[in-house]
Design a protein around this motif. Sequence first.
Motif, PDB file in Angstrom:
ATOM      1  N   LEU A 201     -16.447 -24.202  -2.940  1.00  0.00           N
ATOM      2  CA  LEU A 201     -17.200 -23.948  -4.266  1.00  0.00           C
ATOM      3  C   LEU A 201     -16.211 -22.948  -5.125  1.00  0.00           C
ATOM      4  O   LEU A 201     -15.754 -21.837  -4.376  1.00  0.00           O
ATOM      5  CB  LEU A 201     -18.302 -23.166  -3.722  1.00  0.00           C
ATOM      6  N   VAL A 202     -16.483 -23.205  -6.301  1.00  0.00           N
ATOM      7  CA  VAL A 202     -15.886 -22.319  -7.467  1.00  0.00           C
ATOM      8  C   VAL A 202     -16.575 -21.770  -8.095  1.00  0.00           C
ATOM      9  O   VAL A 202     -17.698 -22.108  -8.819  1.00  0.00           O
ATOM     10  CB  VAL A 202     -14.818 -23.228  -8.490  1.00  0.00           C
ATOM     11  N   VAL A 203     -16.741 -20.412  -8.239  1.00  0.00           N
ATOM     12  CA  VAL A 203     -17.888 -19.595  -9.063  1.00  0.00           C
ATOM     13  C   VAL A 203     -17.072 -18.967 -10.106  1.00  0.00           C
ATOM     14  O   VAL A 203     -16.182 -18.294  -9.777  1.00  0.00           O
ATOM     15  CB  VAL A 203     -18.429 -18.476  -8.062  1.00  0.00           C
ATOM     16  N   ALA A 204     -17.505 -19.085 -11.352  1.00  0.00           N
ATOM     17  CA  ALA A 204     -16.856 -18.390 -12.284  1.00  0.00           C
ATOM     18  C   ALA A 204     -17.970 -17.531 -13.333  1.00  0.00           C
ATOM     19  O   ALA A 204     -19.217 -17.793 -13.202  1.00  0.00           O
ATOM     20  CB  ALA A 204     -16.307 -19.385 -13.499  1.00  0.00           C
ATOM     21  N   GLY A 205     -17.598 -16.391 -13.835  1.00  0.00           N
ATOM     22  CA  GLY A 205     -18.414 -15.699 -14.906  1.00  0.00           C
ATOM     23  C   GLY A 205     -18.043 -16.146 -16.147  1.00  0.00           C
ATOM     24  O   GLY A 205     -17.105 -16.551 -16.611  1.00  0.00           O
ATOM     25  N   ALA A 206     -19.074 -16.891 -16.813  1.00  0.00           N
ATOM     26  CA  ALA A 206     -19.198 -17.388 -18.142  1.00  0.00           C
ATOM     27  C   ALA A 206     -18.463 -16.479 -19.124  1.00  0.00           C
ATOM     28  O   ALA A 206     -17.941 -17.079 -20.257  1.00  0.00           O
ATOM     29  CB  ALA A 206     -20.640 -17.646 -18.535  1.00  0.00           C
ATOM     30  N   HIS A 207     -18.653 -15.177 -19.127  1.00  0.00           N
ATOM     31  CA  HIS A 207     -18.007 -14.215 -20.110  1.00  0.00           C
ATOM     32  C   HIS A 207     -16.771 -13.414 -19.421  1.00  0.00           C
ATOM     33  O   HIS A 207     -16.688 -12.382 -19.998  1.00  0.00           O
ATOM     34  CB  HIS A 207     -19.142 -13.562 -20.551  1.00  0.00           C
ATOM     35  N   ASP A 208     -16.200 -14.003 -18.492  1.00  0.00           N
ATOM     36  CA  ASP A 208     -14.949 -13.190 -17.861  1.00  0.00           C
ATOM     37  C   ASP A 208     -13.925 -13.134 -18.806  1.00  0.00           C
ATOM     38  O   ASP A 208     -13.317 -14.305 -19.016  1.00  0.00           O
ATOM     39  CB  ASP A 208     -14.789 -14.113 -16.562  1.00  0.00           C
ATOM     40  N   GLN A 209     -13.596 -11.996 -19.090  1.00  0.00           N
ATOM     41  CA  GLN A 209     -12.453 -11.893 -19.952  1.00  0.00           C
ATOM     42  C   GLN A 209     -11.083 -11.465 -19.024  1.00  0.00           C
ATOM     43  O   GLN A 209      -9.939 -11.125 -19.849  1.00  0.00           O
ATOM     44  CB  GLN A 209     -12.672 -10.752 -20.907  1.00  0.00           C
ATOM     45  N   VAL A 210     -11.124 -11.341 -17.924  1.00  0.00           N
ATOM     46  CA  VAL A 210      -9.857 -10.873 -16.988  1.00  0.00           C
ATOM     47  C   VAL A 210      -9.504 -12.280 -16.400  1.00  0.00           C
ATOM     48  O   VAL A 210      -8.250 -12.752 -16.920  1.00  0.00           O
ATOM     49  CB  VAL A 210     -10.291 -10.058 -15.948  1.00  0.00           C
ATOM     50  N   VAL A 211      -9.992 -12.867 -15.778  1.00  0.00           N
ATOM     51  CA  VAL A 211      -9.747 -14.413 -15.286  1.00  0.00           C
ATOM     52  C   VAL A 211     -10.824 -15.250 -15.922  1.00  0.00           C
ATOM     53  O   VAL A 211     -12.017 -15.495 -15.453  1.00  0.00           O
ATOM     54  CB  VAL A 211      -9.820 -14.317 -13.775  1.00  0.00           C
TER      55      VAL A 211
END
Length: 256
Positions: A201-211
């Motif tokens: 499972l890959v989880v991302a933050g829609a507003h991630d400014q780091v990764v």
Amino acid sequence: MTTSLSTLVRGTGPGLLLAHGASSDIQDSFGPLIDLLSREYTVVGPDYPGSGATPRAEKPLTADELADQLVAAADRAGLESFAVLGFSTGSAIAVRVATRHPDRVRALILSAGLARPNPRLQLIVQTWRDLAASGDMRSLAAYLALIGWSARSLDERSAEELGMLTEAIATGLPDGADDQLELLSRIDVRADLGQLAVPTLVVAGAHDQVVSPAHARELVSGIVGARYVELDAGHALADERPDEWARAMLDFLASC
């Protein structure tokens, strides 16, 4: 790297091994998730050299040695097999755990993670290290707050709350932060992605400014059958969306 990693062990049930981010520790990277996940899993959370109670390493960190040290922590906790939850840089370490110890790993959860730092992330890391080297911890903490949290999350806070956040960042950076950021600057597990043979499972933050989510897309495209979840958050998933992050993981693990 011969020193055993200081390790949090909590809960009962199937094993869940945690891999935290660079310039962080288990509590900082996962926060309330530890309690949420330990209701159903035996959570094992080692701190990297220079984080928590683990002494700094005497030589540069490597992904291979760190992956092996995490598995050694799982061994000490009595886990024969386990899922691996990686956050940020810990996602790349989690991938290396799975390729070096494929008989031990049941599933992978790669959160706000990367296979390698792209040029934009390289710039972020170099600026981070430069600010730390300058000794201007107030500016470093402000920089990390501005890129680590979504604008929405910061806009909802008062000036006093923002001051408390930056103070916590400035005083909470681990002794081994630069060692871990140096590893992040050169880590590259792209060649490992095609070797993964466990549910992922890959989880991302829609507003991630780091990764940024571009890194998540690289992971998904490289891992056969990988599932993808995007949260309405910046990089600080544990602070902004702990319940949603935990639910995504628990639902995924229950389906494996």
